[in-house]
Scaffold this motif. Sequence first.
Motif, mmCIF file in Angstrom:
data_model
loop_
_atom_site.group_PDB
_atom_site.id
_atom_site.type_symbol
_atom_site.label_atom_id
_atom_site.label_comp_id
_atom_site.label_asym_id
_atom_site.label_seq_id
_atom_site.Cartn_x
_atom_site.Cartn_y
_atom_site.Cartn_z
ATOM 1 N N GLN A 5 0.837 -1.188 0.000
ATOM 2 C CA GLN A 5 0.000 0.000 0.000
ATOM 3 C C GLN A 5 0.874 1.240 0.000
ATOM 4 O OE1 GLN A 5 -2.545 -0.207 3.454
ATOM 5 N NE2 GLN A 5 -4.042 -1.449 2.377
ATOM 6 N N TRP A 6 0.401 2.254 -0.701
ATOM 7 C CA TRP A 6 1.081 3.535 -0.742
ATOM 8 C C TRP A 6 0.068 4.611 -0.395
ATOM 9 C CZ3 TRP A 6 1.670 -0.335 -4.272
ATOM 10 C CH2 TRP A 6 2.957 -0.859 -4.414
ATOM 11 N N TYR A 7 0.444 5.480 0.531
ATOM 12 C CA TYR A 7 -0.437 6.559 0.958
ATOM 13 C C TYR A 7 0.027 7.856 0.307
ATOM 14 C CZ TYR A 7 -2.845 9.937 3.872
ATOM 15 O OH TYR A 7 -3.621 10.975 4.312
ATOM 16 N N SER A 8 -0.856 8.496 -0.409
ATOM 17 C CA SER A 8 -0.588 9.776 -1.049
ATOM 18 C C SER A 8 -1.054 10.882 -0.112
ATOM 19 C CB SER A 8 -1.332 9.854 -2.385
ATOM 20 O OG SER A 8 -1.260 11.157 -2.922
ATOM 21 N N LEU A 13 -5.332 9.553 -0.324
ATOM 22 C CA LEU A 13 -5.723 8.290 -0.927
ATOM 23 C C LEU A 13 -4.666 7.216 -0.684
ATOM 24 C CD1 LEU A 13 -7.094 9.609 -4.332
ATOM 25 C CD2 LEU A 13 -8.389 8.960 -2.298
ATOM 26 N N THR A 14 -5.115 5.996 -0.471
ATOM 27 C CA THR A 14 -4.230 4.850 -0.333
ATOM 28 C C THR A 14 -4.398 3.992 -1.574
ATOM 29 O OG1 THR A 14 -4.378 4.885 2.071
ATOM 30 C CG2 THR A 14 -3.671 2.820 1.049
ATOM 31 N N LEU A 15 -3.294 3.676 -2.225
ATOM 32 C CA LEU A 15 -3.325 2.860 -3.438
ATOM 33 C C LEU A 15 -2.679 1.520 -3.163
ATOM 34 C CD1 LEU A 15 -2.995 6.002 -4.345
ATOM 35 C CD2 LEU A 15 -2.830 4.984 -6.584
ATOM 36 N N THR A 16 -3.167 0.492 -3.836
ATOM 37 C CA THR A 16 -2.594 -0.841 -3.704
ATOM 38 C C THR A 16 -1.902 -1.280 -4.984
ATOM 39 O OG1 THR A 16 -4.712 -1.839 -4.309
ATOM 40 C CG2 THR A 16 -4.251 -1.573 -1.941
ATOM 41 N N GLY A 20 -0.787 3.785 -10.238
ATOM 42 C CA GLY A 20 -1.494 5.046 -10.019
ATOM 43 C C GLY A 20 -0.665 6.096 -9.316
ATOM 44 N N LEU A 21 0.623 5.793 -9.128
ATOM 45 C CA LEU A 21 1.515 6.705 -8.405
ATOM 46 C C LEU A 21 2.465 7.427 -9.339
ATOM 47 C CD1 LEU A 21 2.608 4.341 -5.516
ATOM 48 C CD2 LEU A 21 1.093 6.313 -5.293
ATOM 49 N N THR A 62 -0.475 10.320 -5.723
ATOM 50 C CA THR A 62 -1.285 9.888 -6.856
ATOM 51 C C THR A 62 -0.873 10.659 -8.108
ATOM 52 O OG1 THR A 62 -3.043 11.477 -6.336
ATOM 53 C CG2 THR A 62 -3.296 9.234 -5.467
#
Length: 98
Positions: A5-8, A13-16, A20-21, A62
Amino acid sequence: MTVDQWYSYYDGLTLTAPGGLDIDHTVPLAEARDSGASAWTTKRRKAYANDLDAERSLVAVTARTNRSKADQGPADWMPPLADALCTYATDWVATKLR
């Protein structure tokens, strides 16, 4: 199985999925150039562009939010998440001073 997981922090937003980063230069390269980096040596400009020694210089956010920022500084762009404003301003100033 673990899920990455990455938190922007710009938009909360948290992306998996890493697709999208974007990796954002807190102080955009064009803004750095316009505010003095144009006088730096090529070696110093490359070091700035790839600065992994300061967590504030490069951040995963993001892609959509990073692209809305483009080459703008805080006078023209601030993160859409209100909770990110102080962190972003602090990171901007720390990066410029560094």
